[in-house]
Motif scaffolding. Structure first.
Motif, PDB file in Angstrom:
ATOM      1  N   PHE A   8       0.896  -1.213   0.077  1.00 52.61           N
ATOM      2  CA  PHE A   8      -0.077  -0.102  -0.009  1.00 52.61           C
ATOM      3  C   PHE A   8       0.698   1.254  -0.067  1.00 52.61           C
ATOM      4  CE2 PHE A   8      -2.174   3.484   2.466  1.00 52.61           C
ATOM      5  CZ  PHE A   8      -3.077   3.467   1.508  1.00 52.61           C
ATOM      6  N   LEU A   9       1.760   1.229   0.874  1.00 46.81           N
ATOM      7  CA  LEU A   9       2.626   2.423   0.727  1.00 46.81           C
ATOM      8  C   LEU A   9       3.597   2.758  -0.185  1.00 46.81           C
ATOM      9  CD1 LEU A   9       3.764   4.887   2.688  1.00 46.81           C
ATOM     10  CD2 LEU A   9       5.523   3.204   3.454  1.00 46.81           C
ATOM     11  N   PRO A  10       4.348   1.844  -0.802  1.00 45.38           N
ATOM     12  CA  PRO A  10       5.111   2.050  -2.221  1.00 45.38           C
ATOM     13  C   PRO A  10       3.972   2.403  -3.434  1.00 45.38           C
ATOM     14  CG  PRO A  10       5.683  -0.028  -1.203  1.00 45.38           C
ATOM     15  CD  PRO A  10       4.454   0.290  -0.358  1.00 45.38           C
ATOM     16  N   ALA A  11       2.874   1.739  -3.300  1.00 49.00           N
ATOM     17  CA  ALA A  11       1.684   2.173  -4.407  1.00 49.00           C
ATOM     18  C   ALA A  11       1.336   3.746  -4.235  1.00 49.00           C
ATOM     19  CB  ALA A  11       0.525   1.137  -4.305  1.00 49.00           C
ATOM     20  N   ALA A  12       0.973   3.908  -2.761  1.00 47.16           N
ATOM     21  CA  ALA A  12       0.775   5.464  -2.499  1.00 47.16           C
ATOM     22  C   ALA A  12       1.710   6.365  -3.077  1.00 47.16           C
ATOM     23  CB  ALA A  12       0.472   5.832  -1.257  1.00 47.16           C
ATOM     24  N   LEU A  13       3.020   6.100  -2.698  1.00 49.44           N
ATOM     25  CA  LEU A  13       4.231   6.829  -3.140  1.00 49.44           C
ATOM     26  C   LEU A  13       4.463   7.022  -4.396  1.00 49.44           C
ATOM     27  CD1 LEU A  13       6.860   5.897  -0.257  1.00 49.44           C
ATOM     28  CD2 LEU A  13       5.469   7.970  -0.350  1.00 49.44           C
ATOM     29  N   SER A  14       4.341   5.818  -5.241  1.00 52.47           N
ATOM     30  CA  SER A  14       4.441   5.804  -6.846  1.00 52.47           C
ATOM     31  C   SER A  14       3.273   6.670  -7.398  1.00 52.47           C
ATOM     32  CB  SER A  14       4.250   4.516  -7.256  1.00 52.47           C
ATOM     33  OG  SER A  14       5.160   3.607  -6.652  1.00 52.47           O
ATOM     34  N   LEU A  15       2.002   6.641  -6.816  1.00 54.59           N
ATOM     35  CA  LEU A  15       0.943   7.486  -7.184  1.00 54.59           C
ATOM     36  C   LEU A  15       1.302   9.012  -7.337  1.00 54.59           C
ATOM     37  CD1 LEU A  15      -1.709   7.820  -8.395  1.00 54.59           C
ATOM     38  CD2 LEU A  15      -2.762   7.533  -6.114  1.00 54.59           C
ATOM     39  N   ALA A  16       1.918   9.357  -5.946  1.00 59.18           N
ATOM     40  CA  ALA A  16       2.364  10.739  -5.830  1.00 59.18           C
ATOM     41  C   ALA A  16       3.366  11.160  -6.694  1.00 59.18           C
ATOM     42  CB  ALA A  16       2.705  10.939  -4.121  1.00 59.18           C
ATOM     43  N   VAL A  17       4.325  10.295  -7.161  1.00 60.81           N
ATOM     44  CA  VAL A  17       5.244  10.911  -8.053  1.00 60.81           C
ATOM     45  C   VAL A  17       4.743  10.866  -9.509  1.00 60.81           C
ATOM     46  CG1 VAL A  17       7.446   9.939  -9.121  1.00 60.81           C
ATOM     47  CG2 VAL A  17       6.954   9.550  -6.422  1.00 60.81           C
ATOM     48  N   TRP A  18       3.869   9.973  -9.867  1.00 56.63           N
ATOM     49  CA  TRP A  18       3.399  10.032 -11.016  1.00 56.63           C
ATOM     50  C   TRP A  18       2.195  10.667 -11.243  1.00 56.63           C
ATOM     51  CZ3 TRP A  18       5.339   8.143 -15.560  1.00 56.63           C
ATOM     52  CH2 TRP A  18       6.443   7.179 -15.286  1.00 56.63           C
ATOM     53  N   LEU A  19       1.441  11.292 -10.200  1.00 56.02           N
ATOM     54  CA  LEU A  19       0.400  12.131 -10.366  1.00 56.02           C
ATOM     55  C   LEU A  19       0.604  13.548 -11.058  1.00 56.02           C
ATOM     56  CD1 LEU A  19      -2.492  12.084  -9.686  1.00 56.02           C
ATOM     57  CD2 LEU A  19      -2.035  13.324  -7.651  1.00 56.02           C
ATOM     58  N   PRO A  20       1.672  14.237 -10.803  1.00 59.71           N
ATOM     59  CA  PRO A  20       1.993  15.414 -11.808  1.00 59.71           C
ATOM     60  C   PRO A  20       2.259  15.156 -13.199  1.00 59.71           C
ATOM     61  CG  PRO A  20       3.312  15.452  -9.877  1.00 59.71           C
ATOM     62  CD  PRO A  20       2.472  14.005 -10.046  1.00 59.71           C
ATOM     63  N   VAL A  21       2.819  14.036 -13.523  1.00 55.74           N
ATOM     64  CA  VAL A  21       3.069  13.561 -14.888  1.00 55.74           C
ATOM     65  C   VAL A  21       1.551  13.250 -15.458  1.00 55.74           C
ATOM     66  CG1 VAL A  21       4.028  11.964 -16.542  1.00 55.74           C
ATOM     67  CG2 VAL A  21       5.179  12.590 -14.415  1.00 55.74           C
ATOM     68  N   LEU A  22       0.735  12.915 -14.846  1.00 52.74           N
ATOM     69  CA  LEU A  22      -0.592  12.658 -15.260  1.00 52.74           C
ATOM     70  C   LEU A  22      -1.283  13.792 -15.625  1.00 52.74           C
ATOM     71  CD1 LEU A  22      -1.529   9.484 -13.270  1.00 52.74           C
ATOM     72  CD2 LEU A  22      -0.839   9.374 -15.665  1.00 52.74           C
ATOM     73  N   PHE A  23      -1.323  14.636 -14.582  1.00 48.95           N
ATOM     74  CA  PHE A  23      -1.953  15.979 -14.819  1.00 48.95           C
ATOM     75  C   PHE A  23      -1.300  16.667 -16.175  1.00 48.95           C
ATOM     76  CE2 PHE A  23      -3.140  15.779 -10.129  1.00 48.95           C
ATOM     77  CZ  PHE A  23      -4.546  15.987 -10.449  1.00 48.95           C
ATOM     78  N   LEU A  24       0.095  16.699 -16.074  1.00 46.65           N
ATOM     79  CA  LEU A  24       0.682  17.292 -17.320  1.00 46.65           C
ATOM     80  C   LEU A  24       0.050  16.699 -18.723  1.00 46.65           C
ATOM     81  CD1 LEU A  24       3.020  19.201 -18.264  1.00 46.65           C
ATOM     82  CD2 LEU A  24       4.403  17.125 -18.346  1.00 46.65           C
ATOM     83  N   ALA A  25       0.072  15.368 -18.615  1.00 46.27           N
ATOM     84  CA  ALA A  25      -0.326  14.672 -19.699  1.00 46.27           C
ATOM     85  C   ALA A  25      -1.916  15.171 -20.431  1.00 46.27           C
ATOM     86  CB  ALA A  25      -0.211  13.241 -19.792  1.00 46.27           C
ATOM     87  N   GLY A  26      -2.817  14.944 -19.182  1.00 47.94           N
ATOM     88  CA  GLY A  26      -4.140  15.547 -19.451  1.00 47.94           C
ATOM     89  C   GLY A  26      -4.182  16.718 -19.706  1.00 47.94           C
ATOM     90  N   GLY A  27      -3.562  17.764 -19.165  1.00 49.53           N
ATOM     91  CA  GLY A  27      -3.558  19.281 -19.575  1.00 49.53           C
ATOM     92  C   GLY A  27      -3.375  19.606 -20.736  1.00 49.53           C
ATOM     93  N   SER A  28      -2.064  18.763 -21.533  1.00 49.59           N
ATOM     94  CA  SER A  28      -1.645  19.019 -22.655  1.00 49.59           C
ATOM     95  C   SER A  28      -2.825  18.621 -24.005  1.00 49.59           C
ATOM     96  CB  SER A  28      -0.401  18.111 -23.140  1.00 49.59           C
ATOM     97  OG  SER A  28      -0.932  16.605 -23.063  1.00 49.59           O
ATOM     98  N   LEU A  29      -3.766  17.963 -23.574  1.00 45.30           N
ATOM     99  CA  LEU A  29      -4.977  17.538 -24.243  1.00 45.30           C
ATOM    100  C   LEU A  29      -6.279  18.570 -24.016  1.00 45.30           C
ATOM    101  CD1 LEU A  29      -4.602  13.768 -24.211  1.00 45.30           C
ATOM    102  CD2 LEU A  29      -3.971  15.137 -25.995  1.00 45.30           C
ATOM    103  N   MET A  30      -5.973  19.516 -23.221  1.00 50.49           N
ATOM    104  CA  MET A  30      -7.146  20.365 -22.974  1.00 50.49           C
ATOM    105  C   MET A  30      -7.148  21.544 -24.071  1.00 50.49           C
ATOM    106  SD  MET A  30      -7.296  20.802 -19.132  1.00 50.49           S
ATOM    107  CE  MET A  30      -7.635  19.275 -18.031  1.00 50.49           C
ATOM    108  N   GLY A  31      -8.089  21.984 -24.397  1.00 46.18           N
ATOM    109  CA  GLY A  31      -8.407  23.202 -25.333  1.00 46.18           C
ATOM    110  C   GLY A  31      -8.064  24.446 -24.617  1.00 46.18           C
ATOM    111  N   THR A  32      -8.066  25.557 -25.274  1.00 47.09           N
ATOM    112  CA  THR A  32      -7.634  26.819 -24.737  1.00 47.09           C
ATOM    113  C   THR A  32      -8.840  27.331 -23.721  1.00 47.09           C
ATOM    114  OG1 THR A  32      -6.482  27.692 -26.662  1.00 47.09           O
ATOM    115  CG2 THR A  32      -7.218  29.160 -25.061  1.00 47.09           C
ATOM    116  N   ALA A  33      -9.858  26.998 -24.103  1.00 50.71           N
ATOM    117  CA  ALA A  33     -11.143  27.415 -23.073  1.00 50.71           C
ATOM    118  C   ALA A  33     -11.043  26.736 -22.010  1.00 50.71           C
ATOM    119  CB  ALA A  33     -12.467  27.163 -24.047  1.00 50.71           C
TER     120      ALA A  33
END
Length: 279
Positions: A8-33
């Motif tokens: 559980f703890l390694p999975a939570a830490l991995s998610l915390a590390v990868w979450l900014p990357v996931l936000f970055l990838a999702g934001g790159s697919l958003m439109g200007t509006a």
């Protein structure tokens, strides 16, 4: 259930590390509006709080189209990064591998002290040697050129340290057998040393790529001409209408590093283990 609890703890830490990357990838697919709506309190200094969704409501590839078709500066800096990183890694292989073999397999006067100097130089951050490096490069007229970035990195001591650990692990019996069969020093190096030390060489290449693909301080210090800058310094003005472009550029810059890391992960782990072994 209990057997999965330690994960559980390694999975939570991995998610915390990868979450900014996931936000970055999702934001790159958003439109200007959508980006303007989410980031307006930050970019336009309006009241309220910025919001962010993991997945875009209306995904679009327009930021990538703008980046890849309408930004020639991006391609110039991309190829600058390819040239710099490729030249540095090739140079480190040419000079670092024989140096590591010499330290690992030959005895000569002052070897211990010279290797200690190598370790000390490896531990010194760029900020400590920045002024002296600047003065040396200025004397050789290498400032504001790619060679001013390549040459100091080619003779970095870190790959020698990593590869040295693997060459030290080559069995003496194998080398002695080859010498009894008439193999010369260079034949032993090319046909025994390099094949057996290949994991260390690959580890040094992976670590070197991750370092020099993302380098910022050296080009900012030694390159005044922005046409010579690498991709790590590319970042358009983060305004409301360019936020998608900045996010897409970040994803494209990050992609090669992730691919190299995934390909060389096993070599990287071996290099870390070898570097941690005390003789």
């Amino acid at each position: 259930m209990k057997k999965y609890f330690p994960l559980f703890l390694p999975a939570a830490l991995s998610l915390a590390v990868w979450l900014p990357v996931l936000f970055l990838a999702g934001g790159s697919l958003m439109g200007t509006a959508e980006l303007t709506k989410n980031l307006s309190p930050v970019l336009n200094e309006t009241y309220g709080y910025a919001s962010w969704d993991l997945l875009p409501h209306f995904p679009t590839l327009r930021p990538y189209v703008r980046l890849l078709l309408d930004q020639p500066q991006f391609f110039v800096m991309f190829w600058n990064s390819v040239k710099l990183t490729g030249a540095i890694l090739i140079g480190q292989i040419i000079f670092g591998v024989p140096a590591a073999w010499g330290f690992a397999q030959f005895d000569f006067p002052g070897k211990k002290y010279l290797f200690t100097v190598y370790i000390v130089l490896m531990l010194m951050p760029f900020q400590v040697t920045m002024v002296s490096s600047y003065l040396v490069l200025d004397q050789f007229s290498l400032l504001d050129t790619h060679w001013g970035i390549i040459l100091p990195a080619v003779f970095s001591t870190f790959p020698v340290f990593i590869i040295y650990r693997f060459f030290r692990g080559v069995p003496c019996a194998v080398i002695e057998s080859a010498q009894l069969d008439g193999a010369g020093k260079w034949q032993v190096f090319f046909h025994i040393g390099i094949p057996l030390g290949m994991p260390g060489i690959m580890s040094a290449i992976v670590l070197g790529f991750l370092e020099y693909w993302n380098m910022i301080e050296q080009p900012l210090t030694f390159l005044r001409d922005k046409t010579l800058w690498p991709l790590s310094l590319y970042l358009p003005d983060i305004a409301a209408d360019k936020a998608g472009l900045a996010l897409a550029a970040s994803v494209v810059t990050l992609a090669p590093a992730i691919l190299v890391f995934l390909y060389g992960q096993s070599y990287l782990e071996q290099g870390i283990i070898a570097a941690s072994v005390k003789e």
